[in-house]
Write a protein that holds these residues in place. Structure first.
Motif, PDB file in Angstrom:
ATOM      1  N   LYS A   5       0.823  -1.207   0.000  1.00 16.67           N
ATOM      2  CA  LYS A   5       0.000   0.000   0.000  1.00 16.67           C
ATOM      3  C   LYS A   5       0.857   1.257   0.000  1.00 16.67           C
ATOM      4  O   LYS A   5       0.538   2.230  -0.676  1.00 16.67           O
ATOM      5  CB  LYS A   5      -0.939   0.008   1.210  1.00 16.67           C
ATOM      6  N   ILE A   6       1.936   1.230   0.787  1.00  9.26           N
ATOM      7  CA  ILE A   6       2.824   2.401   0.853  1.00  9.26           C
ATOM      8  C   ILE A   6       3.456   2.651  -0.510  1.00  9.26           C
ATOM      9  O   ILE A   6       3.473   3.787  -0.999  1.00  9.26           O
ATOM     10  CB  ILE A   6       3.893   2.218   1.948  1.00  9.26           C
ATOM     11  N   ILE A   7       3.970   1.605  -1.136  1.00  9.89           N
ATOM     12  CA  ILE A   7       4.595   1.759  -2.461  1.00  9.89           C
ATOM     13  C   ILE A   7       3.564   2.264  -3.465  1.00  9.89           C
ATOM     14  O   ILE A   7       3.839   3.170  -4.261  1.00  9.89           O
ATOM     15  CB  ILE A   7       5.234   0.439  -2.931  1.00  9.89           C
ATOM     16  N   TYR A   8       2.358   1.694  -3.415  1.00 17.43           N
ATOM     17  CA  TYR A   8       1.310   2.133  -4.336  1.00 17.43           C
ATOM     18  C   TYR A   8       0.989   3.616  -4.145  1.00 17.43           C
ATOM     19  O   TYR A   8       0.958   4.380  -5.111  1.00 17.43           O
ATOM     20  CB  TYR A   8       0.036   1.291  -4.155  1.00 17.43           C
ATOM     21  N   TRP A   9       0.753   4.030  -2.906  1.00 23.01           N
ATOM     22  CA  TRP A   9       0.342   5.407  -2.674  1.00 23.01           C
ATOM     23  C   TRP A   9       1.456   6.415  -2.929  1.00 23.01           C
ATOM     24  O   TRP A   9       1.201   7.518  -3.407  1.00 23.01           O
ATOM     25  CB  TRP A   9      -0.242   5.578  -1.273  1.00 23.01           C
ATOM     26  N   VAL A  10       2.694   6.049  -2.642  1.00 21.53           N
ATOM     27  CA  VAL A  10       3.811   6.960  -2.915  1.00 21.53           C
ATOM     28  C   VAL A  10       3.971   7.153  -4.421  1.00 21.53           C
ATOM     29  O   VAL A  10       4.061   8.285  -4.913  1.00 21.53           O
ATOM     30  CB  VAL A  10       5.123   6.453  -2.268  1.00 21.53           C
ATOM     31  N   THR A  11       3.997   6.060  -5.175  1.00 17.06           N
ATOM     32  CA  THR A  11       4.181   6.173  -6.624  1.00 17.06           C
ATOM     33  C   THR A  11       2.979   6.842  -7.297  1.00 17.06           C
ATOM     34  O   THR A  11       3.148   7.671  -8.190  1.00 17.06           O
ATOM     35  CB  THR A  11       4.450   4.803  -7.273  1.00 17.06           C
ATOM     36  N   THR A  12       1.790   6.524  -6.851  1.00 23.46           N
ATOM     37  CA  THR A  12       0.592   7.141  -7.421  1.00 23.46           C
ATOM     38  C   THR A  12       0.544   8.632  -7.104  1.00 23.46           C
ATOM     39  O   THR A  12       0.154   9.439  -7.949  1.00 23.46           O
ATOM     40  CB  THR A  12      -0.679   6.428  -6.913  1.00 23.46           C
ATOM     41  N   SER A  13       0.967   8.996  -5.908  1.00 26.48           N
ATOM     42  CA  SER A  13       1.011  10.420  -5.537  1.00 26.48           C
ATOM     43  C   SER A  13       2.020  11.172  -6.395  1.00 26.48           C
ATOM     44  O   SER A  13       1.772  12.318  -6.788  1.00 26.48           O
ATOM     45  CB  SER A  13       1.354  10.580  -4.057  1.00 26.48           C
ATOM     46  N   ILE A  14       3.148  10.552  -6.681  1.00 25.30           N
ATOM     47  CA  ILE A  14       4.146  11.192  -7.555  1.00 25.30           C
ATOM     48  C   ILE A  14       3.545  11.427  -8.939  1.00 25.30           C
ATOM     49  O   ILE A  14       3.683  12.516  -9.509  1.00 25.30           O
ATOM     50  CB  ILE A  14       5.425  10.337  -7.645  1.00 25.30           C
ATOM     51  N   PHE A  16       0.368  11.669  -9.685  1.00 21.48           N
ATOM     52  CA  PHE A  16      -0.683  12.680  -9.532  1.00 21.48           C
ATOM     53  C   PHE A  16      -0.080  14.085  -9.477  1.00 21.48           C
ATOM     54  O   PHE A  16      -0.539  14.987 -10.173  1.00 21.48           O
ATOM     55  CB  PHE A  16      -1.514  12.393  -8.279  1.00 21.48           C
ATOM     56  N   LEU A  17       0.947  14.257  -8.675  1.00 20.66           N
ATOM     57  CA  LEU A  17       1.555  15.581  -8.539  1.00 20.66           C
ATOM     58  C   LEU A  17       2.259  16.014  -9.824  1.00 20.66           C
ATOM     59  O   LEU A  17       2.109  17.151 -10.263  1.00 20.66           O
ATOM     60  CB  LEU A  17       2.532  15.601  -7.364  1.00 20.66           C
ATOM     61  N   PHE A  18       3.015  15.099 -10.415  1.00 23.33           N
ATOM     62  CA  PHE A  18       3.787  15.459 -11.602  1.00 23.33           C
ATOM     63  C   PHE A  18       2.921  15.592 -12.850  1.00 23.33           C
ATOM     64  O   PHE A  18       3.151  16.477 -13.678  1.00 23.33           O
ATOM     65  CB  PHE A  18       4.896  14.433 -11.856  1.00 23.33           C
ATOM     66  N   ASP A  19       1.956  14.708 -13.018  1.00 24.08           N
ATOM     67  CA  ASP A  19       1.211  14.657 -14.274  1.00 24.08           C
ATOM     68  C   ASP A  19      -0.192  15.251 -14.213  1.00 24.08           C
ATOM     69  O   ASP A  19      -0.869  15.303 -15.239  1.00 24.08           O
ATOM     70  CB  ASP A  19       1.121  13.213 -14.774  1.00 24.08           C
ATOM     71  N   ALA A  20      -0.646  15.677 -13.056  1.00 23.54           N
ATOM     72  CA  ALA A  20      -1.972  16.296 -12.970  1.00 23.54           C
ATOM     73  C   ALA A  20      -1.896  17.685 -12.330  1.00 23.54           C
ATOM     74  O   ALA A  20      -2.372  18.658 -12.905  1.00 23.54           O
ATOM     75  CB  ALA A  20      -2.935  15.410 -12.190  1.00 23.54           C
ATOM     76  N   VAL A  21      -1.285  17.763 -11.165  1.00 26.59           N
ATOM     77  CA  VAL A  21      -1.240  19.048 -10.453  1.00 26.59           C
ATOM     78  C   VAL A  21      -0.303  20.029 -11.157  1.00 26.59           C
ATOM     79  O   VAL A  21      -0.683  21.178 -11.418  1.00 26.59           O
ATOM     80  CB  VAL A  21      -0.830  18.843  -8.979  1.00 26.59           C
ATOM     81  N   LEU A  22       0.910  19.596 -11.449  1.00 21.46           N
ATOM     82  CA  LEU A  22       1.890  20.486 -12.089  1.00 21.46           C
ATOM     83  C   LEU A  22       1.400  21.030 -13.435  1.00 21.46           C
ATOM     84  O   LEU A  22       1.458  22.247 -13.665  1.00 21.46           O
ATOM     85  CB  LEU A  22       3.238  19.773 -12.231  1.00 21.46           C
ATOM     86  N   PRO A  23       0.887  20.190 -14.337  1.00 13.13           N
ATOM     87  CA  PRO A  23       0.355  20.757 -15.592  1.00 13.13           C
ATOM     88  C   PRO A  23      -0.819  21.714 -15.367  1.00 13.13           C
ATOM     89  O   PRO A  23      -0.939  22.720 -16.070  1.00 13.13           O
ATOM     90  CB  PRO A  23      -0.104  19.536 -16.380  1.00 13.13           C
ATOM     91  N   ILE A  99      14.677  11.518 -21.867  1.00 12.43           N
ATOM     92  CA  ILE A  99      14.817  10.434 -20.891  1.00 12.43           C
ATOM     93  C   ILE A  99      13.866  10.606 -19.704  1.00 12.43           C
ATOM     94  O   ILE A  99      13.311   9.629 -19.201  1.00 12.43           O
ATOM     95  CB  ILE A  99      16.275  10.353 -20.379  1.00 12.43           C
ATOM     96  N   PHE A 100      13.635  11.845 -19.275  1.00 17.75           N
ATOM     97  CA  PHE A 100      12.818  12.081 -18.080  1.00 17.75           C
ATOM     98  C   PHE A 100      11.416  11.474 -18.162  1.00 17.75           C
ATOM     99  O   PHE A 100      10.945  10.884 -17.183  1.00 17.75           O
ATOM    100  CB  PHE A 100      12.745  13.577 -17.767  1.00 17.75           C
ATOM    101  N   PRO A 101      10.704  11.565 -19.299  1.00 19.64           N
ATOM    102  CA  PRO A 101       9.393  10.906 -19.364  1.00 19.64           C
ATOM    103  C   PRO A 101       9.473   9.397 -19.128  1.00 19.64           C
ATOM    104  O   PRO A 101       8.540   8.792 -18.601  1.00 19.64           O
ATOM    105  CB  PRO A 101       8.898  11.215 -20.772  1.00 19.64           C
ATOM    106  N   LEU A 102      10.591   8.785 -19.504  1.00 22.70           N
ATOM    107  CA  LEU A 102      10.747   7.346 -19.270  1.00 22.70           C
ATOM    108  C   LEU A 102      10.919   7.042 -17.781  1.00 22.70           C
ATOM    109  O   LEU A 102      10.484   5.993 -17.307  1.00 22.70           O
ATOM    110  CB  LEU A 102      11.920   6.798 -20.073  1.00 22.70           C
ATOM    111  N   VAL A 103      11.542   7.960 -17.052  1.00 21.66           N
ATOM    112  CA  VAL A 103      11.656   7.803 -15.593  1.00 21.66           C
ATOM    113  C   VAL A 103      10.262   7.850 -14.970  1.00 21.66           C
ATOM    114  O   VAL A 103       9.909   7.006 -14.137  1.00 21.66           O
ATOM    115  CB  VAL A 103      12.575   8.897 -14.995  1.00 21.66           C
ATOM    116  N   ILE A 104       9.479   8.824 -15.377  1.00 17.49           N
ATOM    117  CA  ILE A 104       8.099   8.925 -14.875  1.00 17.49           C
ATOM    118  C   ILE A 104       7.290   7.710 -15.319  1.00 17.49           C
ATOM    119  O   ILE A 104       6.463   7.189 -14.568  1.00 17.49           O
ATOM    120  CB  ILE A 104       7.448  10.241 -15.353  1.00 17.49           C
ATOM    121  N   PHE A 105       7.531   7.217 -16.512  1.00 19.26           N
ATOM    122  CA  PHE A 105       6.870   6.006 -17.005  1.00 19.26           C
ATOM    123  C   PHE A 105       7.208   4.815 -16.111  1.00 19.26           C
ATOM    124  O   PHE A 105       6.337   3.993 -15.805  1.00 19.26           O
ATOM    125  CB  PHE A 105       7.277   5.737 -18.457  1.00 19.26           C
TER     126      PHE A 105
END
Length: 128
Positions: A5-14, A16-23, A99-105
């Motif tokens: 659950k921790i891994i899921y929520w941390v990665t999903t939050s990243i 969410f923040l990078f691909d939804a909030v920031l844009p 390369i950065f989009p692949l890291v987020i991927f």
């Protein structure tokens, strides 16, 4: 189970923040407009992409959303990340912007895997 659950929520939050909030906060800045123009996309694409990223981020972060919609959101974000890599690579060559989009991927893939692991655990708990 707690680790999953921790891994899921941390990665999903990243994601969410990078691909939804920031844009959502930066889509109308001169830098964002120039970035879209530099890649050869029309200006309306910037707005469409932002709207779909915000919707996808909300779908991923809200636990009450049906799994079918989450699957589509994961697919959309995956396509978006691959397309960002290809677009940057084709315009500017292989550099950090490509390369950065692949890291987020990669983070998105981890979120997806742990989404299914936590979902399977919840199903098993309900059966007991």
């Amino acid at each position: 189970m707690k680790k999953h659950k921790i891994i899921y929520w941390v990665t999903t939050s990243i994601i969410f923040l990078f691909d939804a909030v920031l844009p959502a906060l930066t889509f109308n800045t001169p830098l964002a407009k120039e970035g879209i123009h530099h890649l050869g996309y029309p200006d309306h694409f910037r707005i469409e992409l932002t709207v779909f990223k915000v919707i996808g981020g909300i779908i991923l972060i809200l636990p009450m959303i049906k799994p079918r919609y989450k699957e589509w959101a994961y697919a959309g974000f995956g396509i978006s990340m691959i397309a960002a890599c290809v677009a940057n690579w084709s315009v500017d060559g292989l550099n950090g912007n490509a390369i950065f989009p692949l890291v987020i991927f990669g983070i998105l893939i981890i979120s997806y895997v742990y989404y299914h692991k936590t979902k399977c655990i919840l199903i098993k708990e309900k059966n007991f």
